[in-house]
Motif scaffolding. Structure first.
Motif, mmCIF file in Angstrom:
data_model
loop_
_atom_site.group_PDB
_atom_site.id
_atom_site.type_symbol
_atom_site.label_atom_id
_atom_site.label_comp_id
_atom_site.label_asym_id
_atom_site.label_seq_id
_atom_site.Cartn_x
_atom_site.Cartn_y
_atom_site.Cartn_z
ATOM 1 N N LYS A 120 72.671 7.465 79.063
ATOM 2 C CA LYS A 120 71.479 8.172 79.527
ATOM 3 C C LYS A 120 70.214 7.558 78.966
ATOM 4 C CE LYS A 120 69.343 12.760 79.359
ATOM 5 N NZ LYS A 120 69.492 14.160 78.871
ATOM 6 N N GLU A 121 70.294 7.001 77.774
ATOM 7 C CA GLU A 121 69.111 6.459 77.112
ATOM 8 C C GLU A 121 68.950 4.959 77.311
ATOM 9 O OE1 GLU A 121 69.828 7.672 73.161
ATOM 10 O OE2 GLU A 121 69.727 9.824 73.617
ATOM 11 N N LYS A 152 77.337 13.681 76.619
ATOM 12 C CA LYS A 152 76.708 12.388 76.891
ATOM 13 C C LYS A 152 77.758 11.453 77.488
ATOM 14 C CE LYS A 152 73.184 14.105 74.696
ATOM 15 N NZ LYS A 152 71.977 14.573 75.411
ATOM 16 N N TYR A 178 74.971 4.349 72.814
ATOM 17 C CA TYR A 178 74.074 5.186 72.013
ATOM 18 C C TYR A 178 74.026 4.638 70.599
ATOM 19 C CZ TYR A 178 74.384 8.473 75.892
ATOM 20 O OH TYR A 178 74.318 9.055 77.127
ATOM 21 N N SER A 237 78.745 7.368 79.126
ATOM 22 C CA SER A 237 78.372 5.955 79.200
ATOM 23 C C SER A 237 79.495 5.178 79.870
ATOM 24 C CB SER A 237 78.106 5.379 77.811
ATOM 25 O OG SER A 237 79.293 5.324 77.044
#
Length: 586
Positions: free
Chosen positions: A573-574, A549, A502, A551
């Protein structure tokens, strides 16, 4: 422990079981070839049968047979001392085996003890007083005493001798293995006292292997040495040692330079110089200089000085002076990098003063005084008066109103208290141990600032060695606050140090939580691989843990002459993101 027995010419009034080596006969004349004319046992009230004795009248003198007889009599268990006397007569040699019967133990005195109390030693010898001296029991108690010393780290300690007098007083002589001196070698830059102050071993004290191990850890944690070794050289006194510490120094000075160019900011440059072992004193000095992000942002700088020992109690002092500029990307409360709210510059100027003092070996307490002023600078070009005290009405981005700027930019005065428990074997690349810290920051208008808030952070880290140089590392951090935090004091999550995959500082709020797990494995010399999983978020108000979140990713660690380099690629997620950083891992 192997028993030994003695001729009167070797040792008088010794308890043979405690001496540890087989006896040898010593006598003033050479009896080789002489005939034995008589064999008897003297000073004995209980032993009348000589059938177990191999030496007989008429035999030729034989030292080995006499030695066997001494052992046979001793092994009967009724005596604590057996000796052989020889009387030369015209016909040959008379052999008299002299035995000393066991006595009632009335008292035990320990001689030479410093690091272990007599009370502890008496407890280890419980059951002996009031009973007859028994070789096996004495042997067992001696082993228990030596084992206790060794369990405490005093691996050189041993029972050197035991005697018993006619009054029934048993004296136990203990040699604890003293340190006669500490010798430091191969330090060319680092001053010797900077090294010896980290060594827990002291001259004229007993050598302790646990303190020796901790001393090596403390020296490695300085970051001044590529390698540190310790060896024990024999001292002048029996069982004494001279501790020799050999160090291999590495470069501690750093010089960094970086820069870039963009149409909005023009040329930017960052220059840093420092030394974590300035002039070999153990003090740390760092100076960083920023040449603009743009003509609006201007230049910035920061200066740090740390003295880890300002007194004999190991009190540390650290001073930070700063007037720095940073580019801030504001993602708003949603924390979604697809909805970038604004980008602006923030100038922070002020100082931090930190005092630290250890409490025992693994705990250290800190207090920090902070005075910081945060100024908002819009991203577009245009003149800015950096001396302006009211940034709420003149210089602000179109996305921010005056109330927002007033609530988030201004002067913070705070006191921060921290307590750290740290048992890591190496602070730069730990393989075992743990670190737990609790930090509390209290800011208030009563201290002269413009904001009232309290902030609390609990951080825990744990490390497991899983074979060779492979390590499992875990970190969990939680934070909460009360009051009105300005933007620069809010919790920020995102990036290489908190949530990989992120954007840096993508998520902000009054509360936060992060959890990280890493598997670290060696690839080559000074090159390490990492596989990781991260979770976390920052928020304000109530929060659902389902909104955390996540990762996963991999990375490498490289030890270079200018310090460790970290490169990680995280996928969340992004999408995926690559992170690059100088500095140590958690």
């Amino acid at each position: 422990m192997k028993k030994r027995w003695y001729s009167r010419y070797v040792l008088i009034a010794a308890i043979a079981i405690m001496t540890g080596l087989p006896a040898t006969l010593a006598y003033a004349a050479d009896f080789t070839g002489k005939q034995i004319v008589d064999v008897s046992i003297s000073d004995n009230k209980t032993l009348h049968d000589l059938s177990m004795v191999k030496l007989k009248p008429g035999d030729t003198f034989n030292a080995e047979v006499i030695q066997q007889d001494l052992k046979t009599i001793y092994d009967l268990g009724s005596f604590y001392d057996v000796q052989a006397n020889f009387i030369e007569v015209p016909e040959g040699i008379k052999v008299i085996y002299v035995v000393t019967e066991k006595m009632m133990i009335k008292r035990i005195d320990f001689v030479g003890t410093k690091v272990v109390s007599s009370e502890t030693l008496k407890n280890l010898s419980k059951g002996m007083i009031g009973n007859l001296s028994d070789n096996k029991i004495i042997d067992d108690k001696v082993q228990a005493i030596e084992q206790y010393y060794h369990d405490q780290g005093y691996i050189l300690a041993k029972v050197s001798n035991i005697t018993m007098d006619q009054e029934g007083i048993l004296k136990v002589f203990i040699n604890e293995g003293m340190i006669e001196g500490i010798l430091v070698k191969s330090n060319e830059k680092t001053k010797t006292h900077v090294i010896t102050r980290e060594i827990k071993l002291k001259e004229q004290e007993a050598f302790n292997s646990k303190d020796a191990k901790r001393s090596l850890q403390r020296l490695n944690n300085l970051g001044f040495f590529e390698d540190v070794n310790m060896k024990l050289n024999p001292g002048r006194e029996p069982n004494a040692v001279i501790v020799q510490v050999d160090v291999k120094e590495q470069k501690t000075g750093t010089f960094t330079i970086g820069g870039g160019y963009s149409e909005s900011d023009g040329v930017t440059a960052v220059i840093g110089v420092g030394d974590s072992n300035f002039n070999g004193s153990g003090n740390k000095v760092n100076l960083n200089y920023q040449h603009g992000y743009s003509s609006i942002a201007g230049t910035g700088w920061s200066l740090n000085f740390t003295n880890p020992y300002i007194d004999k109690k190991e009190t540390s002092l650290s001073v930070d002076l700063f007037n720095s500029v940073s580019e801030v990307s504001d993602y708003g409360l949603d924390g979604d990098n697809t909805k970038l709210r604004s980008t602006y510059y923030r100038r922070s100027r002020g100082f931090n003063i930190t005092l630290g003092r250890p409490e025992g070996e693994y705990v250290k307490n800190y207090i920090t005084l902070t005075k910081r002023k945060d100024l908002y600078i819009e991203h577009e070009s245009g003149p800015v008066d950096y001396s302006a005290t009211d940034m709420t009405s003149t210089y602000y981005d179109k996305n921010y109103n005056a109330d927002y700027l007033k609530d988030n930019f201004g002067e913070v005065h705070s006191v921060t208290l921290a307590r750290v428990y740290d048992t890591r074997d190496n602070v730069f690349s730990p393989t075992e141990g743990q670190r737990i810290s609790l930090t509390s920051e209290f800011a208030g208008k009563a201290l002269g600032g413009e904001f009232d808030f309290n902030k609390y952070i609990l951080d825990g880290r744990k490390y497991f060695k899983v074979g060779g140089q492979q390590v499992l590392a875990f970190q969990v951090t939680a934070g909460t606050s009360s009051g009105d935090l300005p933007d620069a004091s809010k919790f920020s999550i995102g990036g290489i140090d908190t949530l990989r995959g992120y954007e840096d500082n993508e998520f902000k709020g009054d509360k936060m939580f992060t959890a990280k797990a890493e598997y670290r494995y060696p690839i080559a010399n000074k090159l390490q691989g990492v596989i990781f999983a991260d979770a976390g978020n920052a928020w304000s108000g109530s929060y659902n843990l389902n909104d955390l979140k996540y990762s996963i990713g991999a990375g490498i660690r490289v030890n270079t002459p200018v310090g460790p380099i970290r490169v990680d690629y995280g996928y969340g997620k992004e999408g995926g993101k690559c992170h690059f950083s100088f500095g140590t891992q958690f």
